[in-house]
Design a protein around this motif. Structure first.
Motif, PDB file in Angstrom:
ATOM      1  N   SER A  49      -8.229  -0.664   7.390  1.00 18.04           N
ATOM      2  CA  SER A  49      -7.882   0.634   6.802  1.00 18.04           C
ATOM      3  C   SER A  49      -8.213   0.645   5.311  1.00 18.04           C
ATOM      4  O   SER A  49      -8.825   1.590   4.807  1.00 18.04           O
ATOM      5  CB  SER A  49      -6.392   0.930   7.007  1.00 18.04           C
ATOM      6  OG  SER A  49      -6.017   2.070   6.276  1.00 18.04           O
ATOM      7  N   GLY A  50      -7.827  -0.406   4.603  1.00 16.67           N
ATOM      8  CA  GLY A  50      -8.122  -0.496   3.170  1.00 16.67           C
ATOM      9  C   GLY A  50      -9.610  -0.536   2.899  1.00 16.67           C
ATOM     10  O   GLY A  50     -10.106   0.113   1.972  1.00 16.67           O
ATOM     11  N   GLN A  53     -11.167   2.851   3.188  1.00 15.29           N
ATOM     12  CA  GLN A  53     -10.862   3.676   2.019  1.00 15.29           C
ATOM     13  C   GLN A  53     -11.764   3.315   0.840  1.00 15.29           C
ATOM     14  O   GLN A  53     -12.281   4.188   0.145  1.00 15.29           O
ATOM     15  CB  GLN A  53      -9.386   3.524   1.623  1.00 15.29           C
ATOM     16  CG  GLN A  53      -8.406   4.036   2.643  1.00 15.29           C
ATOM     17  CD  GLN A  53      -8.586   5.502   2.917  1.00 15.29           C
ATOM     18  OE1 GLN A  53      -8.694   6.312   2.014  1.00 15.29           O
ATOM     19  NE2 GLN A  53      -8.647   5.848   4.198  1.00 15.29           N
ATOM     20  N   GLN A  57     -14.624   5.686  -0.985  1.00 12.90           N
ATOM     21  CA  GLN A  57     -14.647   5.986  -2.422  1.00 12.90           C
ATOM     22  C   GLN A  57     -16.005   5.648  -3.015  1.00 12.90           C
ATOM     23  O   GLN A  57     -16.462   6.297  -3.950  1.00 12.90           O
ATOM     24  CB  GLN A  57     -13.562   5.197  -3.153  1.00 12.90           C
ATOM     25  CG  GLN A  57     -12.156   5.601  -2.806  1.00 12.90           C
ATOM     26  CD  GLN A  57     -11.119   4.641  -3.370  1.00 12.90           C
ATOM     27  OE1 GLN A  57     -11.450   3.722  -4.112  1.00 12.90           O
ATOM     28  NE2 GLN A  57      -9.870   4.853  -3.005  1.00 12.90           N
ATOM     29  N   SER A 104      -9.226  -4.316  -1.322  1.00 14.09           N
ATOM     30  CA  SER A 104      -8.917  -3.246  -0.363  1.00 14.09           C
ATOM     31  C   SER A 104      -7.441  -3.174  -0.001  1.00 14.09           C
ATOM     32  O   SER A 104      -6.968  -2.129   0.454  1.00 14.09           O
ATOM     33  CB  SER A 104      -9.749  -3.416   0.906  1.00 14.09           C
ATOM     34  OG  SER A 104      -9.260  -4.475   1.705  1.00 14.09           O
ATOM     35  N   HIS A 107      -5.543  -0.302  -1.163  1.00 14.95           N
ATOM     36  CA  HIS A 107      -6.051   1.006  -0.743  1.00 14.95           C
ATOM     37  C   HIS A 107      -5.787   1.309   0.732  1.00 14.95           C
ATOM     38  O   HIS A 107      -6.426   2.173   1.317  1.00 14.95           O
ATOM     39  CB  HIS A 107      -7.554   1.088  -1.045  1.00 14.95           C
ATOM     40  CG  HIS A 107      -7.853   1.012  -2.497  1.00 14.95           C
ATOM     41  ND1 HIS A 107      -7.972  -0.187  -3.157  1.00 14.95           N
ATOM     42  CD2 HIS A 107      -7.992   1.977  -3.424  1.00 14.95           C
ATOM     43  CE1 HIS A 107      -8.211   0.052  -4.440  1.00 14.95           C
ATOM     44  NE2 HIS A 107      -8.222   1.347  -4.624  1.00 14.95           N
ATOM     45  N   ILE A 108      -4.831   0.611   1.328  1.00  7.88           N
ATOM     46  CA  ILE A 108      -4.506   0.812   2.740  1.00  7.88           C
ATOM     47  C   ILE A 108      -3.901   2.204   2.935  1.00  7.88           C
ATOM     48  O   ILE A 108      -3.002   2.609   2.202  1.00  7.88           O
ATOM     49  CB  ILE A 108      -3.528  -0.272   3.239  1.00  7.88           C
ATOM     50  CG1 ILE A 108      -4.187  -1.649   3.175  1.00  7.88           C
ATOM     51  CG2 ILE A 108      -3.057   0.043   4.664  1.00  7.88           C
ATOM     52  CD1 ILE A 108      -3.239  -2.808   3.406  1.00  7.88           C
ATOM     53  N   ASP A 109      -4.412   2.914   3.925  1.00  9.11           N
ATOM     54  CA  ASP A 109      -3.876   4.222   4.295  1.00  9.11           C
ATOM     55  C   ASP A 109      -2.904   4.006   5.460  1.00  9.11           C
ATOM     56  O   ASP A 109      -3.316   3.873   6.605  1.00  9.11           O
ATOM     57  CB  ASP A 109      -5.015   5.155   4.711  1.00  9.11           C
ATOM     58  CG  ASP A 109      -4.535   6.521   5.159  1.00  9.11           C
ATOM     59  OD1 ASP A 109      -3.315   6.785   5.109  1.00  9.11           O
ATOM     60  OD2 ASP A 109      -5.384   7.336   5.566  1.00  9.11           O
ATOM     61  N   ASN A 111      -1.000   5.915   6.933  1.00  4.57           N
ATOM     62  CA  ASN A 111      -0.953   7.014   7.900  1.00  4.57           C
ATOM     63  C   ASN A 111      -2.107   6.944   8.885  1.00  4.57           C
ATOM     64  O   ASN A 111      -2.171   7.731   9.822  1.00  4.57           O
ATOM     65  CB  ASN A 111      -0.976   8.363   7.169  1.00  4.57           C
ATOM     66  CG  ASN A 111       0.242   8.547   6.302  1.00  4.57           C
ATOM     67  OD1 ASN A 111       1.363   8.232   6.706  1.00  4.57           O
ATOM     68  ND2 ASN A 111       0.037   9.036   5.093  1.00  4.57           N
ATOM     69  N   ASN A 112      -3.025   6.009   8.652  1.00  4.17           N
ATOM     70  CA  ASN A 112      -4.218   5.935   9.483  1.00  4.17           C
ATOM     71  C   ASN A 112      -4.544   4.474   9.820  1.00  4.17           C
ATOM     72  O   ASN A 112      -5.606   3.979   9.476  1.00  4.17           O
ATOM     73  CB  ASN A 112      -5.394   6.598   8.752  1.00  4.17           C
ATOM     74  CG  ASN A 112      -6.601   6.756   9.647  1.00  4.17           C
ATOM     75  OD1 ASN A 112      -6.489   6.791  10.860  1.00  4.17           O
ATOM     76  ND2 ASN A 112      -7.776   6.814   9.037  1.00  4.17           N
TER      77      ASN A 112
END
Length: 125
Positions: A49-50, A53, A57, A104, A107-109, A111-112
């Motif tokens: 996930s990170g 992201q 970016q 990373s 930057h983990i999301d 929610n996803n």
């Protein structure tokens, strides 16, 4: 992963995943393990996930002088396509893959992310 073929479940290996070994900060691995427990997932799913992201970016602000000194060997599996993208991204930014992986984590999301049962999913053939 399981595949549903003619009404029968067949256990198969997920061909989109590959094993990868690198050196990552021990403190980061411990942090990932705690986060994984809290979010009912696995550390490699958090990392994926990170990484997604960071790639989205397209930029990375990493100071090579601040590399962790407590790196240990870490083996896990990643989505093959994602890992290939990370390798190219690291090369493009003159970094090592483990630098990008460690970066990373911030930057983990949450929610996803895939849940721990994802590897036991059932797909139609």
């Amino acid at each position: 992963m399981w595949k549903l073929v003619n009404g029968n479940l067949i256990q198969t290996t997920d061909e989109s995943r590959v094993k990868f070994r690198t050196n990552i900060s021990k403190a980061i691995i411990e942090h990932l393990n705690e986060l994984a427990k809290q979010h009912y997932t696995h550390p490699n799913y958090l990392l994926e996930s990170g990484l997604q992201q960071v790639l989205a970016q397209g930029v990375i602000d990493y100071n090579k002088k601040n590399r962790p000194k407590d790196r240990i060997q870490y083996k896990t599996t990643y989505d093959k396509e994602l890992l290939d993208q990370v390798k190219a991204f690291a090369k493009e930014h003159s970094l090592f893959i483990n630098d990008v992986i460690e970066y990373s984590v911030e930057h983990i999301d949450f929610n996803n992310i895939k849940k721990s049962g994802h590897k036991h999913r059932i797909e139609k053939a």
